[in-house]
Design a protein around this motif. Structure first.
Motif, PDB file in Angstrom:
ATOM      1  N   PRO A   1       0.818  -1.219   0.000  1.00 17.68           N
ATOM      2  CA  PRO A   1       0.000   0.000   0.000  1.00 17.68           C
ATOM      3  C   PRO A   1       0.856   1.275   0.000  1.00 17.68           C
ATOM      4  O   PRO A   1       0.360   2.346  -0.343  1.00 17.68           O
ATOM      5  CB  PRO A   1      -0.833  -0.110   1.282  1.00 17.68           C
TER       6      PRO A   1
ATOM      7  N   LEU B   1       0.969  -6.284  10.897  1.00 18.24           N
ATOM      8  CA  LEU B   1      -0.043  -5.420  11.512  1.00 18.24           C
ATOM      9  C   LEU B   1      -1.336  -5.488  10.706  1.00 18.24           C
ATOM     10  O   LEU B   1      -2.345  -4.910  11.087  1.00 18.24           O
ATOM     11  CB  LEU B   1       0.434  -3.969  11.556  1.00 18.24           C
ATOM     12  N   GLY B   2      -1.290  -6.150   9.572  1.00 20.74           N
ATOM     13  CA  GLY B   2      -2.478  -6.236   8.722  1.00 20.74           C
ATOM     14  C   GLY B   2      -2.552  -5.132   7.694  1.00 20.74           C
ATOM     15  O   GLY B   2      -3.564  -4.959   7.024  1.00 20.74           O
ATOM     16  N   PHE B   3      -1.445  -4.367   7.543  1.00 20.88           N
ATOM     17  CA  PHE B   3      -1.419  -3.236   6.603  1.00 20.88           C
ATOM     18  C   PHE B   3      -0.929  -3.742   5.244  1.00 20.88           C
ATOM     19  O   PHE B   3       0.050  -3.250   4.704  1.00 20.88           O
ATOM     20  CB  PHE B   3      -0.495  -2.152   7.146  1.00 20.88           C
ATOM     21  N   THR B   4      -1.613  -4.742   4.719  1.00 18.93           N
ATOM     22  CA  THR B   4      -1.282  -5.319   3.431  1.00 18.93           C
ATOM     23  C   THR B   4      -2.533  -5.968   2.864  1.00 18.93           C
ATOM     24  O   THR B   4      -3.398  -6.400   3.619  1.00 18.93           O
ATOM     25  CB  THR B   4      -0.171  -6.387   3.548  1.00 18.93           C
ATOM     26  N   ARG B   5      -2.607  -5.996   1.533  1.00 15.38           N
ATOM     27  CA  ARG B   5      -3.733  -6.698   0.904  1.00 15.38           C
ATOM     28  C   ARG B   5      -3.345  -8.118   0.497  1.00 15.38           C
ATOM     29  O   ARG B   5      -4.187  -8.881   0.057  1.00 15.38           O
ATOM     30  CB  ARG B   5      -4.197  -5.937  -0.345  1.00 15.38           C
TER      31      ARG B   5
ATOM     32  N   PRO C   1      -4.087   0.473  10.420  1.00 23.45           N
ATOM     33  CA  PRO C   1      -5.437   0.311   9.860  1.00 23.45           C
ATOM     34  C   PRO C   1      -6.388  -0.419  10.800  1.00 23.45           C
ATOM     35  O   PRO C   1      -7.589  -0.158  10.784  1.00 23.45           O
ATOM     36  CB  PRO C   1      -5.197  -0.499   8.572  1.00 23.45           C
TER      37      PRO C   1
END
Lengths: 352, 434
Positions: free
Chosen positions: B141, B424-428, B270
């Motif tokens: 992102p 952290l989950g900041f990826t698709r 996010p």
């Protein structure tokens, strides 16, 4: 409308209507347009794609002289200007399946065009080719009675491949599972999917983990040594301890190699003469006193006191940092074999 | 005698701070004679910013370079990344740039759509690779941001730690310098966290918390909270808005960027943003627990038990999302925390990146236990990705993971790309079984 996608289709002697087992020795030949199952495949493809030629070859010919068969088929294809290659479907026919896989792989490598075949999951070719990225393998039934279904899926995938779409394969697309996990972008961030999953879990609704549980392989411990005073012990470590200068150039990360070093004359690992190449921890204390990684000093004392029989005169070492499981297993087998050959009874295995 | 004044007892209610982010969307960044914010264009006086950073960081040289999303640039040797932010007093990042103090409430001005990217090269410092190519933008992102890139050179005699501290100072100071340009201008957009107060908690909503594990095992491998090292900490509570407001700063300089959490990802976390947005509507966000990922087994187990107790007994959470940092041993921490929470009656969802081999085969996690029945995948960190040729290079002329011409099309491990597999989950990205 863009011109139709040009397809070359591969069939064996039977589906190519040259005859049964008695014709399985026939060498590759080219027919213009679709033949046999190619005719109904063409119907399903419609106007957007055209089977310009069909290559037919006997199953035994490929099985007995694959290299020559492939070379000959590639030559026949030269002039076809194909954008896509389709082989079979071969269902559960072993020789035919292996021929389809070999042809698809060769065509993809030679012409850089996508290749597609259809196999039943128990076809020996399925195990052989399912992980390959050179071809897509549609999942079919075991016999030609599943022909219609197979051709429908193959035609749909063929059109997507022909349009230049990247195909991941796998079960979701009607293909054989490849047994791999591949990174695929999702519409939502991982964090959003996590919140949705948690709210479902709390509400008692169905949710599906994205990383299914697999029990880790368990290692059974060897029985305890009967008498330590008679035992021959060895030192093995994944701490990356090596003689200064790392003479065998062992990697510090994702290693698949180990080395062993003569320690028969050492009373301890002397600071300055040894170092660590491991990429996963702060090395200050290890460099200060390498015996913190592998307790040679203490074992020598125990040896002198007679508490252990003897210490094997080599240190076995690797850097265990982000090591793949299968590499670790291979290294362990190698070390165990050497230890056994040297009559070692037990091991002090230190990890970091 | 007066009765002692007690706070009103509010069972089941949280007492969350409120933070207002005033957003200045940036659509272009360029150099100009004087630094200023002109509408959605950020103008930088290059010489002044470079001098400002050199004087305050102790680095021998800082060069400022610019890149825009999709312009085909390749940024080499990427270290930390942060978002330009500033408080009303003109400073930010307490204990780093601003004097020691607390954040997480009041107003913060933000240049949105821009990142400050520290770059640097030294033996033992692991940098990343960020391509701003349209074709590869789905890999991270961060490729959608305008990049203000700092190319840095250490002063003579600087060791690894001193160099990274100086780079750290330059990066954070650049972010403050740029965001100060917004002071005095009205903000085009604003976002308030949490969006609705506790009063909106009309009906009983699921009580949800966030457990953030921070890696802290030594110098250059550590995350700081308010300037304090995490490695010796016990699990503690932090206001979610503090995390979004510069309280958490990364100091990871020798780990592949794809698996570490950069400062930008805490500032724009996010998961925390979403939980604060959904608070009072779909869920009751009870709060945030930070816990270290220490070295010793005993410390890991203690942290897990204490964190579970904080989540259950103090926050009264029914469920928790948990994240960790770094590959390898971090999986063990995550599993310890997962089991401790589930035992304490807190249902868990884990976000984790996978460590399969290059072909996508093998065991996805170093440690995986039956209690971890709800895991979100942040993708396989060992996959190799093809990058098309770059139009220009920033952040250096060479990169350790590329042999030959660094402009050329190449194939690299995805773990060099910042946020490719952000746990952290900041990826698709997600690893999907095929």
């Amino acid at each position: 409308m863009s011109p139709p996608i040009r397809i070359v289709h591969y069939l064996n002697q039977f589906f190519g209507q040259l005859g049964g087992e008695s014709q399985a020795h026939l060498e590759p030949r080219l027919r213009e347009g679709p033949v046999g199952p190619g005719v109904s495949l063409q119907e399903k493809l419609g106007q957007q794609a055209r089977i310009v030629a069909t290559i037919i070859c006997g199953d035994n010919y490929v099985a007995e002289q694959e290299e020559r068969a492939v070379r000959c088929a590639l030559e026949l294809m030269q002039a076809c200007d194909a954008a896509l290659f389709i082989a079979g479907p071969a269902f559960n026919a072993g020789r035919y399946g292996l021929a389809c896989g070999a042809m698809c792989t060769a065509v993809h490598e030679r012409f850089g065009i996508p290749a597609l075949t259809g196999l039943h999951e128990e076809n020996p070719a399925a195990e052989f080719f399912r992980r390959s990225r050179s071809l897509a393998i549609v999942r079919t039934g075991p016999s030609a009675s599943s022909m219609r279904q197979a051709l429908t899926t193959m035609a749909a995938l063929a059109l997507r491949l022909g349009r230049g779409e990247a195909l991941l394969g796998g079960e979701a697309e009607g293909c054989l599972p490849r047994g791999v996990r591949v990174n695929v972008p999702q519409t939502e961030l991982a964090s959003q999917r996590a919140v949705t999953m948690l709210l479902r879990k709390l509400a008692g609704e169905a949710f599906k983990t994205e990383v299914p549980f697999q029990p880790p392989p368990l290692v059974t411990c060897a029985p305890p040594l009967a008498d330590l005073r008679r035992a021959r012990l060895a030192l093995v470590t994944e701490s990356g301890l090596v003689p200064r200068g790392n003479p065998d150039h062992l990697p510090s990360l994702r290693s698949s190699r180990y080395a062993s070093y003569e320690i028969g004359r050492e009373d301890q690992f002397e600071a300055g003469r040894y170092e660590t190449i491991h990429a996963g921890y702060d090395k200050t204390h290890a460099l200060d006193n390498p015996n913190r990684l592998v307790p040679l000093d203490v074992l020598r004392e125990l040896e002198r006191a007679g508490a252990i029989g003897a210490l094997h005169d080599r240190l076995y070492t690797t850097a265990g940092c982000a090591t793949y499981l299968e590499k670790a297993q291979a290294m362990a087998r190698g070390i165990a074999q050497e230890l056994r050959a040297h009559g070692v009874h037990g091991v002090i295995l230190t990890a970091t | 005698m007066d009765a002692p004044r007690l706070s009103p007892r509010l069972p089941g209610k949280s007492l969350m701070l409120t933070l207002e982010k005033q957003l200045y969307p940036i659509e272009a960044v360029c150099f100009g004679p004087a630094s200023c914010l002109r509408g959605t264009t950020l103008v930088i006086d290059r010489a002044e910013l470079e001098r400002h950073l050199e004087e305050r960081s102790g680095l021998a040289e800082v060069r400022v370079e610019l890149a825009a999303p999709g312009d085909g640039s390749r940024i080499l040797n990427v270290l930390d990344i942060c978002e330009p932010c500033v408080k009303e007093d003109g400073s930010y990042f307490p204990s780093w740039v601003a004097p020691p103090g607390l954040v997480g409430e009041g107003v913060t001005r933000v240049l949105r759509g821009v990142a400050v990217v520290e770059t640097g090269e030294m033996a033992g410092v692991v940098g990343g690779l960020l391509d701003l190519h349209a074709e590869t933008r789905q890999l991270t992102p961060l490729a959608d941001l305008h990049q203000v890139v700092l190319r840095t050179r250490p002063a003579a005699g600087m060791n690894k730690l001193a160099y990274c501290r100086a780079v750290r100072a330059a990066g954070l100071r650049a972010a403050v310098y740029l965001a100060r340009l917004a002071l005095g201008n009205p903000a085009p957009r604003r976002e308030t966290y949490p969006r609705s107060g506790d009063g909106a908690l009309a009906s009983p909503l699921p009580k949800v918390a966030y457990l953030c594990l921070l890696h802290g095992i030594g110098d250059l491998r550590e995350t700081f909270v308010y300037g304090a090292r995490i490695r010796e900490a016990l699990p503690f509570l932090l206001q979610p808005t503090e995390m979004l407001d510069g309280a958490v700063v990364s100091f990871h300089y020798d780990m592949p960027p794809g698996v570490k959490n950069n400062t930008y990802s805490y500032q724009r976390h996010p998961l925390v943003e979403d939980l604060l947005r959904l608070h009072g509507e779909q869920l009751d966000f009870r709060g945030l627990v930070l816990a270290p990922q220490p070295v010793r087994l005993e410390d890991k187990q203690r942290a897990a038990r204490l964190a579970a107790r904080l989540l259950r007994q103090t926050l009264r959470a029914d469920g928790v999302v948990m994240t960790k940092e770094a590959a390898g041993a971090g999986d063990y921490d995550l599993m310890e925390h997962c089991e401790a929470c589930e035992r304490a009656g807190v249902k868990t969802v884990l976000i984790d990146s996978e460590q399969l081999n290059e072909a996508g085969e093998g065991l996805p996690l170093i440690d995986l236990r039956a209690a971890a029945d709800a895991i979100v995948s942040a993708g396989n960190i060992e996959e190799r990705v093809h990058l098309p040729a770059a139009s220009r290079l920033l952040g250096g002329d060479t990169f350790a993971a590329i042999n030959g011409d660094p402009h050329a099309a190449t194939t690299v491990s995805i773990s060099y790309i910042p946020n490719s597999n952000s746990s952290l989950g900041f990826t698709r990205l997600r690893a999907v079984p095929l």
